[in-house]
Motif scaffolding. Sequence first.
Motif, PDB file in Angstrom:
ATOM      1  N   ASP A  74      38.968  28.180  49.866  1.00 27.52           N
ATOM      2  CA  ASP A  74      39.048  29.512  50.463  1.00 27.52           C
ATOM      3  C   ASP A  74      37.987  30.444  49.869  1.00 27.52           C
ATOM      4  O   ASP A  74      37.345  31.211  50.590  1.00 27.52           O
ATOM      5  CB  ASP A  74      40.431  30.131  50.257  1.00 27.52           C
ATOM      6  CG  ASP A  74      41.512  29.467  51.091  1.00 27.52           C
ATOM      7  OD1 ASP A  74      41.191  28.708  52.030  1.00 27.52           O
ATOM      8  OD2 ASP A  74      42.699  29.713  50.787  1.00 27.52           O
ATOM      9  N   MET A  75      37.833  30.370  48.554  1.00 26.95           N
ATOM     10  CA  MET A  75      36.854  31.234  47.897  1.00 26.95           C
ATOM     11  C   MET A  75      35.435  30.872  48.338  1.00 26.95           C
ATOM     12  O   MET A  75      34.598  31.754  48.560  1.00 26.95           O
ATOM     13  CB  MET A  75      36.997  31.132  46.380  1.00 26.95           C
ATOM     14  CG  MET A  75      38.294  31.757  45.877  1.00 26.95           C
ATOM     15  SD  MET A  75      38.648  31.386  44.144  1.00 26.95           S
ATOM     16  CE  MET A  75      37.398  32.382  43.341  1.00 26.95           C
ATOM     17  N   SER A  76      35.152  29.592  48.486  1.00 24.68           N
ATOM     18  CA  SER A  76      33.834  29.166  48.965  1.00 24.68           C
ATOM     19  C   SER A  76      33.595  29.647  50.394  1.00 24.68           C
ATOM     20  O   SER A  76      32.511  30.140  50.720  1.00 24.68           O
ATOM     21  CB  SER A  76      33.705  27.653  48.893  1.00 24.68           C
ATOM     22  OG  SER A  76      32.471  27.237  49.428  1.00 24.68           O
ATOM     23  N   PHE A  77      34.613  29.528  51.240  1.00 26.75           N
ATOM     24  CA  PHE A  77      34.484  30.034  52.605  1.00 26.75           C
ATOM     25  C   PHE A  77      34.157  31.520  52.589  1.00 26.75           C
ATOM     26  O   PHE A  77      33.259  31.979  53.285  1.00 26.75           O
ATOM     27  CB  PHE A  77      35.766  29.795  53.411  1.00 26.75           C
ATOM     28  CG  PHE A  77      35.738  30.475  54.749  1.00 26.75           C
ATOM     29  CD1 PHE A  77      35.068  29.901  55.815  1.00 26.75           C
ATOM     30  CD2 PHE A  77      36.325  31.717  54.933  1.00 26.75           C
ATOM     31  CE1 PHE A  77      34.994  30.554  57.040  1.00 26.75           C
ATOM     32  CE2 PHE A  77      36.255  32.367  56.147  1.00 26.75           C
ATOM     33  CZ  PHE A  77      35.595  31.788  57.205  1.00 26.75           C
ATOM     34  N   PHE A  78      34.900  32.265  51.777  1.00 24.45           N
ATOM     35  CA  PHE A  78      34.704  33.711  51.699  1.00 24.45           C
ATOM     36  C   PHE A  78      33.282  34.070  51.286  1.00 24.45           C
ATOM     37  O   PHE A  78      32.607  34.852  51.945  1.00 24.45           O
ATOM     38  CB  PHE A  78      35.710  34.322  50.727  1.00 24.45           C
ATOM     39  CG  PHE A  78      35.398  35.743  50.334  1.00 24.45           C
ATOM     40  CD1 PHE A  78      35.543  36.771  51.247  1.00 24.45           C
ATOM     41  CD2 PHE A  78      34.934  36.036  49.070  1.00 24.45           C
ATOM     42  CE1 PHE A  78      35.244  38.084  50.893  1.00 24.45           C
ATOM     43  CE2 PHE A  78      34.633  37.340  48.704  1.00 24.45           C
ATOM     44  CZ  PHE A  78      34.785  38.362  49.621  1.00 24.45           C
ATOM     45  N   CYS A  79      32.791  33.506  50.203  1.00 22.62           N
ATOM     46  CA  CYS A  79      31.488  33.974  49.713  1.00 22.62           C
ATOM     47  C   CYS A  79      30.303  33.267  50.355  1.00 22.62           C
ATOM     48  O   CYS A  79      29.225  33.843  50.420  1.00 22.62           O
ATOM     49  CB  CYS A  79      31.420  33.931  48.190  1.00 22.62           C
ATOM     50  SG  CYS A  79      31.146  32.347  47.458  1.00 22.62           S
ATOM     51  N   HIS A  80      30.478  32.047  50.844  1.00 21.43           N
ATOM     52  CA  HIS A  80      29.350  31.331  51.432  1.00 21.43           C
ATOM     53  C   HIS A  80      29.319  31.400  52.957  1.00 21.43           C
ATOM     54  O   HIS A  80      28.242  31.375  53.547  1.00 21.43           O
ATOM     55  CB  HIS A  80      29.369  29.859  50.995  1.00 21.43           C
ATOM     56  CG  HIS A  80      29.240  29.691  49.519  1.00 21.43           C
ATOM     57  ND1 HIS A  80      30.218  29.104  48.758  1.00 21.43           N
ATOM     58  CD2 HIS A  80      28.268  30.059  48.654  1.00 21.43           C
ATOM     59  CE1 HIS A  80      29.846  29.090  47.488  1.00 21.43           C
ATOM     60  NE2 HIS A  80      28.673  29.673  47.393  1.00 21.43           N
ATOM     61  N   GLY A  81      30.473  31.465  53.575  1.00 19.75           N
ATOM     62  CA  GLY A  81      30.501  31.420  55.029  1.00 19.75           C
ATOM     63  C   GLY A  81      30.885  32.713  55.716  1.00 19.75           C
ATOM     64  O   GLY A  81      30.699  32.856  56.919  1.00 19.75           O
TER      65      GLY A  81
END
Length: 152
Positions: A74-81
């Motif tokens: 979720d955190m990767s989605f938030f900051c990268h996507g």
Amino acid sequence: MDRFLSSAVNRIDAKGRVSVPAHFRSVVQKRGYSDLYGLRCLDIPAMDVGGLDLLDRYEQRIAQEDPFLQTADDMSFFCHGDGSFLKLDQDGRITMTDFIREHTGISAEVAFVGRGNFFQIWEPGRLAAYGAQARARLLQLRQGTKPGERPE
């Protein structure tokens, strides 16, 4: 000074561009940012904008998570996507894309707010309302009351 401080409201031109305040542009230049990155705030209708160091901060936090758990994903989605690169043109303007407008409610004007190591962009009316709420919460803290309580 290499921090984003103060606030300003600028009008969007006919081509959908807005001038980043001069002070903010000087901080961008001092920090050597070639691109800006904007992330949609999770809990408010604003965008956090900064250089790649803004992403670094989030990536350091993601690295602390178990990569097999949903939180890291979720955190990767938030900051990268869930963000967008913002190009500063030669006149110091950025384009207000549909991605930004849909999240913030920005239409004709953009409020820029310094947040130290990054800045935010807001729809001016929403920023005014948020600012009033933030000041009220701080006043309650100063008075020793909890949000919603009245001082004795």
